[in-house]
Design an enzyme around this catalytic site. Sequence first.
Site, PDB file in Angstrom:
ATOM      1  N   HIS A  39      50.564  48.731-154.938  1.00 39.34           N
ATOM      2  CA  HIS A  39      50.931  50.489-154.996  1.00 39.34           C
ATOM      3  C   HIS A  39      49.857  50.469-156.557  1.00 39.34           C
ATOM      4  O   HIS A  39      49.999  51.552-156.416  1.00 39.34           O
ATOM      5  CB  HIS A  39      51.960  49.602-155.878  1.00 39.34           C
ATOM      6  CG  HIS A  39      53.483  49.644-154.860  1.00 39.34           C
ATOM      7  ND1 HIS A  39      54.764  49.020-155.174  1.00 39.34           N
ATOM      8  CD2 HIS A  39      52.804  50.171-153.745  1.00 39.34           C
ATOM      9  CE1 HIS A  39      55.537  49.469-154.173  1.00 39.34           C
ATOM     10  NE2 HIS A  39      54.847  49.467-153.310  1.00 39.34           N
TER      11      HIS A  39
ATOM     12  N   HIS B 193      56.144  42.761-153.196  1.00 41.43           N
ATOM     13  CA  HIS B 193      55.385  42.599-153.294  1.00 41.43           C
ATOM     14  C   HIS B 193      54.515  43.696-153.844  1.00 41.43           C
ATOM     15  O   HIS B 193      52.751  43.640-153.502  1.00 41.43           O
ATOM     16  CB  HIS B 193      54.287  41.503-152.370  1.00 41.43           C
ATOM     17  CG  HIS B 193      55.013  40.555-152.346  1.00 41.43           C
ATOM     18  ND1 HIS B 193      55.367  39.084-152.438  1.00 41.43           N
ATOM     19  CD2 HIS B 193      55.651  40.065-150.697  1.00 41.43           C
ATOM     20  CE1 HIS B 193      55.758  38.496-151.655  1.00 41.43           C
ATOM     21  NE2 HIS B 193      56.466  39.326-150.371  1.00 41.43           N
ATOM     22  N   CYS B 194      55.165  44.797-154.038  1.00 40.78           N
ATOM     23  CA  CYS B 194      54.466  46.347-155.096  1.00 40.78           C
ATOM     24  C   CYS B 194      53.585  46.213-153.634  1.00 40.78           C
ATOM     25  O   CYS B 194      52.141  46.853-153.571  1.00 40.78           O
ATOM     26  CB  CYS B 194      53.593  45.220-155.926  1.00 40.78           C
ATOM     27  SG  CYS B 194      54.155  45.373-157.750  1.00 40.78           S
ATOM     28  N   ALA B 195      54.095  46.509-152.344  1.00 44.46           N
ATOM     29  CA  ALA B 195      53.067  46.607-151.142  1.00 44.46           C
ATOM     30  C   ALA B 195      54.378  47.382-150.300  1.00 44.46           C
ATOM     31  O   ALA B 195      54.615  46.878-149.214  1.00 44.46           O
ATOM     32  CB  ALA B 195      52.320  45.509-150.210  1.00 44.46           C
TER      33      ALA B 195
END
Length: 407
Positions: free
Chosen positions: A124, A363-365
């Site tokens: 992100h 996972h900020c994805a």
Amino acid sequence: MSYPIERVRADFPLLASEVNGQPLAYLDSAASAQKPHSVIDREAEFYRHEYAAVHRGIHTLSAQATSAMEAVREKVASFINAASAEEIVFVRGTTEAINLVANSYGRTFIQPGDNLIITEMEHHANIVPWQMLAEAHGVEVRVLPLAEDGSLDVAQLPVLLDERTRLLAVTQISNVLGTLNPVKAMIAQAKAAGAVVLIDGAQSIMHQPVDVQDLDCDFFVFSGHKIYGPSGIGVLYGKRDLLQAMPPWEGGGAMIRQVSLRTGITYADSPWRFEAGSPNTGGIMGLGAALDYVTALGREDIQRYESSLMQYALEALTQVPDLTLYGPAERHGVIAFNLGQHHAYDVGSFLDRYGIAIRTGHHCAMPLMEHYGVPSMCRASLAVYTTREEIDRLVAGLQRIHRLLGS
């Protein structure tokens, strides 16, 4: 000479800990790596015996602290083979570095109607700043998709590039899949089309040597805490002519040459124009110690050890029933998986009971999760101190969870 794993583990004090009555198996280094004694001691030594405010101090401690900080800047430049220490900007971390480029370079040189390219596998931190720029300035964000095997569909890059492409922002190693992207070739393609290139090195910096001049990237960013250094310190590398052409993002002390209420502001040269306010000098000292540690251990030796360990882990995980692996056959540093239909949070919670620390979630994805049609994944990650015995414990833990919960 074999890799000195026992000596390496002895360098990291937290690895001797117990969690829930079990020896700690720390498999979450992709989120944040543990710190060796040398890093902890260097930061403590600085605060005990060397601390003073840097820049323009007339007294000895200030001058020495400033010299020590600039020596670390030189060390960082050498570590990534930058042409000059003046191409190294100290920031809080990868996220701030990307935001700095988006707000300084992006808002100055990317105009309404222009476009930039990111990829479907980005963290992100390498998505949101560009989306914010697009919303504010009428810029188009184009996305390079994933191929079926978890690599980037690089054949689509020439299709996305055109005369109005101003920037390509891509991770060198995916923080979820461990994909090592062919960034050197991608950089060459983008630059041939007239675009500048930012490489997110948050995951690659701890696993392999980095040579920014060989890559010919325009920007390269990473965080200290991923490479065994302190939190709250990171690096933006930028080619000097680009940095010098970029306006400051934040204003304050240390980033100016002259301030006048009558005639206005004259900014300092780069990199100091991007370092407003009091820097994290203790963190900078710790970062320097972390780079010394990795250099002494040998980046090629680290790469060989971790590659062998990854192969061992992937083979061992085939013994776990109903395990789904995500990503390419050849991966670096991280292994993403799910166990049957069980939520990653539940799997991670059980492993924590066994003293095994992994990361769970998106996972900020989130775009990557959407690509695979799952809300979350488990992720185990490797580091210089990870052992085969810890991999065996992970496998045994997953087998135990499968026996308890079924598919």
